[in-house]
Motif scaffolding. Structure first.
Motif, PDB file in Angstrom:
ATOM      1  N   SER A   1      -7.255  10.692   3.832  1.00 61.50           N
ATOM      2  CA  SER A   1      -6.684  11.663   4.757  1.00 61.50           C
ATOM      3  C   SER A   1      -5.306  11.184   5.196  1.00 61.50           C
ATOM      4  N   ARG A   2      -4.527  12.076   5.769  1.00 70.08           N
ATOM      5  CA  ARG A   2      -3.195  11.693   6.266  1.00 70.08           C
ATOM      6  C   ARG A   2      -3.322  10.609   7.352  1.00 70.08           C
TER       7      ARG A   2
ATOM      8  N   LYS B   1       0.852  -1.185   0.000  1.00 71.59           N
ATOM      9  CA  LYS B   1       0.000   0.000   0.000  1.00 71.59           C
ATOM     10  C   LYS B   1       0.891   1.239   0.000  1.00 71.59           C
ATOM     11  N   ILE B   2       0.824   2.005  -1.071  1.00 71.30           N
ATOM     12  CA  ILE B   2       1.732   3.122  -1.280  1.00 71.30           C
ATOM     13  C   ILE B   2       0.961   4.433  -1.214  1.00 71.30           C
ATOM     14  N   GLY B   3       1.314   5.275  -0.279  1.00 71.88           N
ATOM     15  CA  GLY B   3       0.717   6.599  -0.195  1.00 71.88           C
ATOM     16  C   GLY B   3       1.444   7.586  -1.098  1.00 71.88           C
ATOM     17  N   ILE B   4       0.703   8.506  -1.683  1.00 71.07           N
ATOM     18  CA  ILE B   4       1.283   9.515  -2.577  1.00 71.07           C
ATOM     19  C   ILE B   4       0.903  10.893  -2.058  1.00 71.07           C
ATOM     20  N   ILE B   5       1.916  11.705  -1.788  1.00 72.52           N
ATOM     21  CA  ILE B   5       1.700  13.083  -1.334  1.00 72.52           C
ATOM     22  C   ILE B   5       2.439  14.005  -2.291  1.00 72.52           C
TER      23      ILE B   5
ATOM     24  N   ASP C   1       2.391   1.315   3.857  1.00 74.18           N
ATOM     25  CA  ASP C   1       3.702   0.838   4.304  1.00 74.18           C
ATOM     26  C   ASP C   1       4.843   1.551   3.580  1.00 74.18           C
ATOM     27  N   LEU C   2       4.493   2.506   2.707  1.00 72.28           N
ATOM     28  CA  LEU C   2       5.487   3.355   2.044  1.00 72.28           C
ATOM     29  C   LEU C   2       4.790   4.624   1.593  1.00 72.28           C
ATOM     30  N   LEU C   3       5.499   5.757   1.714  1.00 67.27           N
ATOM     31  CA  LEU C   3       5.004   7.034   1.212  1.00 67.27           C
ATOM     32  C   LEU C   3       5.957   7.538   0.134  1.00 67.27           C
TER      33      LEU C   3
ATOM     34  N   ASP D   1       6.950  18.853   5.027  1.00 69.16           N
ATOM     35  CA  ASP D   1       5.569  18.875   5.491  1.00 69.16           C
ATOM     36  C   ASP D   1       5.063  17.464   5.766  1.00 69.16           C
ATOM     37  N   ALA D   2       5.347  16.545   4.850  1.00 67.87           N
ATOM     38  CA  ALA D   2       4.895  15.159   5.020  1.00 67.87           C
ATOM     39  C   ALA D   2       5.571  14.512   6.224  1.00 67.87           C
TER      40      ALA D   2
END
Length: 294
Positions: free
Chosen positions: A56-57, A7-11, A65-67, A78-79
């Protein structure tokens, strides 16, 4: 391919339409690798992306498990602050200028991200600072910083006077335009401009760098990362003093308040490409002279 991360978060950098294509390409890449892409809701809103789920954050912190950060160093700062409690590793795609922290070039994004998902990377732990402002031993404000915390006047070119204590021991009284309290990560940022030392990221140290001190012998000092710093201000200088965290979070300080700064218990893990070289980054970004010995 079996990915190390699922699961990869993207900011992304807020309010910057230039990241639309990289964000879209990254989502398609992750989907082709059978990974779940979780787009930050703030990023989706600023890019007017409505056709994929956004989160949301807090939701990302609980699931990812990764951003992957798309933008410049400021976006990663910021992240890092907002996601530090979740201790999720981060990798950065550089669409900014300097790129000390976000070191994946856009033209190598597909290959490098694939390698990272396959477990091919260099990981590095970075410390954060935590500031606490209290009144009568009651905490009223807390903030974190990956680069630095800066004490300074607000919109007034006047010196301030304050006492510095480290681990409850008096160090000195300083009259200056302010003070930079920097991590090793931030030692190549504002601290460096103020004449502070470059600290390797592996060092467990904090740099205290005066801003234009009245006494020229008042020089930067590096202290251990296990130190607690307390700032006590001269009450006659309190009007318009604030603390700035990474240049992004600001809080005014009043005369009845006490400021203490220490290293956070939790750290940030940065994931770099396998060819990552800290000294190469210094040479490139700071334009250090090189000699060809071949």
């Amino acid at each position: 391919m079996t990915c190390k991360f699922n699961k990869i978060g993207i900011i992304g950098k807020p309010n910057d339409l230039s990241i639309t294509v990289p964000v879209t390409c990254l989502i398609h890449l992750l989907e082709s690798l059978n990974c779940i892409a979780m787009l930050d809701e703030g990023t989706a809103r600023s890019l007017s992306i409505n056709d994929i789920p956004c989160y949301s954050r807090e939701q990302m912190g609980q699931s990812c498990d990764l951003l992957i950060i798309i933008g410049g160093d400021g976006t990663l700062l910021d992240a890092a602050r907002s996601m530090s409690d979740y201790e999720i590793p981060m990798a950065g795609i550089n669409l900014g200028r300097l790129g000390f922290l976000v070191d994946i070039s856009p033209d190598k994004m597909e290959r490098t991200v694939t390698e990272i998902l396959n477990g091919e990377y260099i990981d590095e732990s970075r410390m954060l600072l935590e500031a606490n402002i209290s009144v009568d031993n009651t905490n009223i404000f807390s903030a974190k910083a990956l680069n630095d915390m800066v004490i300074h006047k607000i919109n007034v070119a006047r010196m301030i006077e304050f006492d510095i204590y480290i681990n409850e021991k008096f160090v000195y009284t300083q009259r200056s335009d302010g003070l930079i309290i920097s991590t090793p990560t931030g030692s190549t940022a504002y601290s460096l401009s103020g004449g502070g030392p470059i600290l390797h990221p592996s060092l467990a140290a904090i740099a205290l760098v005066p801003i234009c001190p009245h006494t020229l012998t008042n020089r930067p000092i590096a202290i251990g990362a296990d130190s607690e710093i307390e700032i006590r201000f001269n009450k006659g200088n309190f009007e318009g003093i604030q603390i700035s965290c990474d240049g992004q979070v600001n809080r005014q300080i009043t005369e009845d308040q006490t400021l203490r700064i220490r290293v956070c218990e939790k750290t940030l893990t940065l994931l770099h490409p396998t060819d990552y070289d800290y000294y190469h980054i210094l040479r490139t970004k700071l334009n250090w002279a090189t000699q060809n010995y071949e």
